[in-house]
Write an enzyme that holds these catalytic residues in place. Sequence first.
Site, PDB file in Angstrom:
ATOM      1  CB  THR A 270      19.789 -38.202  81.450  1.00  0.00           C
ATOM      2  OG1 THR A 270      18.680 -38.490  82.333  1.00  0.00           O
ATOM      3  CG2 THR A 270      19.899 -36.846  81.596  1.00  0.00           C
ATOM      4  CG  PHE A 400      26.381 -38.992  87.130  1.00  0.00           C
ATOM      5  CD1 PHE A 400      24.778 -39.102  86.505  1.00  0.00           C
ATOM      6  CD2 PHE A 400      27.122 -40.061  86.944  1.00  0.00           C
ATOM      7  CE1 PHE A 400      24.601 -40.555  85.869  1.00  0.00           C
ATOM      8  CE2 PHE A 400      26.938 -41.120  86.301  1.00  0.00           C
ATOM      9  CZ  PHE A 400      25.674 -41.381  85.484  1.00  0.00           C
ATOM     10  CB  CYS A 407      22.735 -37.428  89.134  1.00  0.00           C
ATOM     11  SG  CYS A 407      21.476 -38.645  88.641  1.00  0.00           S
TER      12      CYS A 407
HETATM   13  C1  HEM Z   1      20.567 -34.465  89.010  1.00  0.00           C
HETATM   14  C2  HEM Z   1      22.831 -36.187  85.082  1.00  0.00           C
HETATM   15  C3  HEM Z   1      19.752 -40.206  85.457  1.00  0.00           C
HETATM   16  C4  HEM Z   1      17.300 -37.807  88.965  1.00  0.00           C
HETATM   17  C5  HEM Z   1      21.483 -34.775  87.840  1.00  0.00           C
HETATM   18  C6  HEM Z   1      22.659 -33.753  87.629  1.00  0.00           C
HETATM   19  C7  HEM Z   1      23.167 -34.243  86.437  1.00  0.00           C
HETATM   20  C8  HEM Z   1      22.296 -35.488  86.289  1.00  0.00           C
HETATM   21  C9  HEM Z   1      24.311 -33.728  85.772  1.00  0.00           C
HETATM   22  C10 HEM Z   1      22.909 -32.259  88.084  1.00  0.00           C
HETATM   23  C11 HEM Z   1      22.198 -31.355  87.345  1.00  0.00           C
HETATM   24  C12 HEM Z   1      22.450 -29.996  88.293  1.00  0.00           C
HETATM   25  O1  HEM Z   1      23.439 -29.493  88.837  1.00  0.00           O
HETATM   26  O2  HEM Z   1      21.576 -29.066  87.587  1.00  0.00           O
HETATM   27  C13 HEM Z   1      22.161 -37.650  84.967  1.00  0.00           C
HETATM   28  C14 HEM Z   1      22.480 -38.705  83.888  1.00  0.00           C
HETATM   29  C15 HEM Z   1      21.773 -39.508  84.269  1.00  0.00           C
HETATM   30  C16 HEM Z   1      20.685 -39.202  85.162  1.00  0.00           C
HETATM   31  C17 HEM Z   1      23.635 -38.307  83.013  1.00  0.00           C
HETATM   32  C18 HEM Z   1      21.742 -40.897  83.288  1.00  0.00           C
HETATM   33  C19 HEM Z   1      22.652 -41.286  82.541  1.00  0.00           C
HETATM   34  C20 HEM Z   1      18.791 -39.764  86.516  1.00  0.00           C
HETATM   35  C21 HEM Z   1      17.850 -40.894  86.922  1.00  0.00           C
HETATM   36  C22 HEM Z   1      16.962 -40.229  87.923  1.00  0.00           C
HETATM   37  C23 HEM Z   1      17.474 -38.912  87.988  1.00  0.00           C
HETATM   38  C24 HEM Z   1      17.425 -42.077  86.170  1.00  0.00           C
HETATM   39  C25 HEM Z   1      15.895 -40.527  88.735  1.00  0.00           C
HETATM   40  C26 HEM Z   1      15.474 -41.741  88.846  1.00  0.00           C
HETATM   41  C27 HEM Z   1      17.843 -36.745  89.079  1.00  0.00           C
HETATM   42  C28 HEM Z   1      17.379 -35.900  90.212  1.00  0.00           C
HETATM   43  C29 HEM Z   1      18.389 -34.666  90.253  1.00  0.00           C
HETATM   44  C30 HEM Z   1      19.345 -35.209  89.329  1.00  0.00           C
HETATM   45  C31 HEM Z   1      16.388 -35.702  91.152  1.00  0.00           C
HETATM   46  C32 HEM Z   1      18.441 -33.264  91.302  1.00  0.00           C
HETATM   47  C33 HEM Z   1      19.365 -33.739  92.458  1.00  0.00           C
HETATM   48  C34 HEM Z   1      19.573 -32.819  93.548  1.00  0.00           C
HETATM   49  O3  HEM Z   1      19.634 -31.917  93.110  1.00  0.00           O
HETATM   50  O4  HEM Z   1      19.598 -33.281  94.736  1.00  0.00           O
HETATM   51  N1  HEM Z   1      21.320 -35.847  87.166  1.00  0.00           N
HETATM   52  N2  HEM Z   1      21.046 -38.051  85.428  1.00  0.00           N
HETATM   53  N3  HEM Z   1      18.685 -38.689  87.196  1.00  0.00           N
HETATM   54  N4  HEM Z   1      19.079 -36.125  88.790  1.00  0.00           N
HETATM   55 FE1  HEM Z   1      20.079 -37.263  87.191  1.00  0.00          FE
END
Ligand code: HEM
Length: 462
Positions: A270, A400, A407
Amino acid sequence: NSLHPIPHPAKKPFVGNLLSIGSDSPVLDMWKIAQDLGGIYWLDMPGMPVIVVSSPALVDELCEEERFDKSTRGALRRLRAASHGLFTSDTHEETWSKPHNILLANFSQRAMQAYHPMMLDIAGQLVTKWERLNFDEEVDVVRDMTALTLDTIGLCGFGYRFNSFYREGFHPFVDAMVRTLETVQNRRGLPLEELMLKKELAQQRKDIRYMHKMVEDIIEERRASGADIATKPDLLSYMIAGVDKKSGEKLTDKMIRDECIEFLIAGHETTSGLLSFAIYFLLNNPDAMAKAQAEVDNVFGPDTTQKPTYAQVNRLQYVMQVLKESLRLYPTAPAISMRAKEETKIGGQYTIKKNNMVIMHALALHRDKGIWGEDADQFNPDHFSREAERERPVNAFKPFGNGQRACIGRQFALQEAVLTLGMILQRFNLVDHTGYKLKIKEALTIKPENFRIKALLRDPAT
Ligand code: HEM
């Protein structure tokens, strides 16, 4: 049928809408259908109907957490064989609530300061590589951005160096992870799939064992070393020390292992996609490029031997706008799955049953002219001026995800991306020497395919 009056495209006998959605471009195909049918429609997919939502008013309703929650059906559930943590868990599971409660503070804006030196370390490796390229060599943007994001999470997450800038390919862990993600995505829950993918599934089991063992060794080594938050302020230290205030319990070693794997899975493609799209847009919008570079020159100054401070990175307001605008036009996690907690109606007329899969299509949402204006399809970082952000409805920009399941790494990703883009613009003039025409590659996330540029060192006097 029971989904009436939700619009839907014509179906074929037996396969329904399976063929309307290509296996290598599902998100773009869904976007195309939204352009024809509007902000809500449904698809007849094998095993279940899928409802695709992108109108701002209906997305607003999906964002009400009393009524809707994240769904893990499909790819996320299959991913649990590799890691069952924050990203792949249902909200009621302790594999979500415990790490969420423990880790939230370690991803806040304030916590980013501790990661800054490690982010600088890796961004420094990227620009050093580009500085040493000969005049006739080009940069494979997505490859180098993937190297950057992987190495950054490896280091900030658990003190491990994947050293992607010192290899031809990637570390074997990364190959195992990428293969696992591909196999998970290629499965569609069809009959006989286990048989058809026998070889891939055997490889997947081997890959998962390898990933588990490697991360278990890292955790064991960390415990044996006696290092703690004071001496090693990375996520692993926080996970080992942290206590969930609600349950009074710590994370088990298995939970910690799965979290480490999930940070890599959720965070690397991402963020690398975001940086790649941002460079693509800047190259195609010389005015925005000039403005971003002028801001960097003003805040970082010309001396590239001086490392940017955390405070300086936070002053790059326009660079941040460029990144957000890239995430608007091409959100790199372009669609997420949701479900209704109880049967409910949205838009006053569309019934959503408990077992319906609902896709919130952020990419289509982000192109709504009623919200973003007539230039909704144009790259214009002014869409994220402070004033424009204040005036816009809260759920118009959803790269996000939503609410408590949004996220956890978003500040981390943006901090890393602003720092990296800033260091690149400070040093290089970027050149689109191939006249690149955007082609998007989908693999759960989206990114530009085969995007190559040249990075020419700027004359220090200019
Ligand atoms: C969840 C986008 C970067 C860790 C999510 C979700 C989105 C997202 C849309 C929700 C997913 C869902 O509803 O199924 C992004 C985008 C990023 C990014 C666009 C960069 C531009 C990161 C980074 C990390 C990360 C750098 C870790 C260092 C996570 C985790 C979740 C998550 C652990 C699950 C959170 C939860 O359900 O409590 N992300 N993400 N993400 N992301 Fe990101």
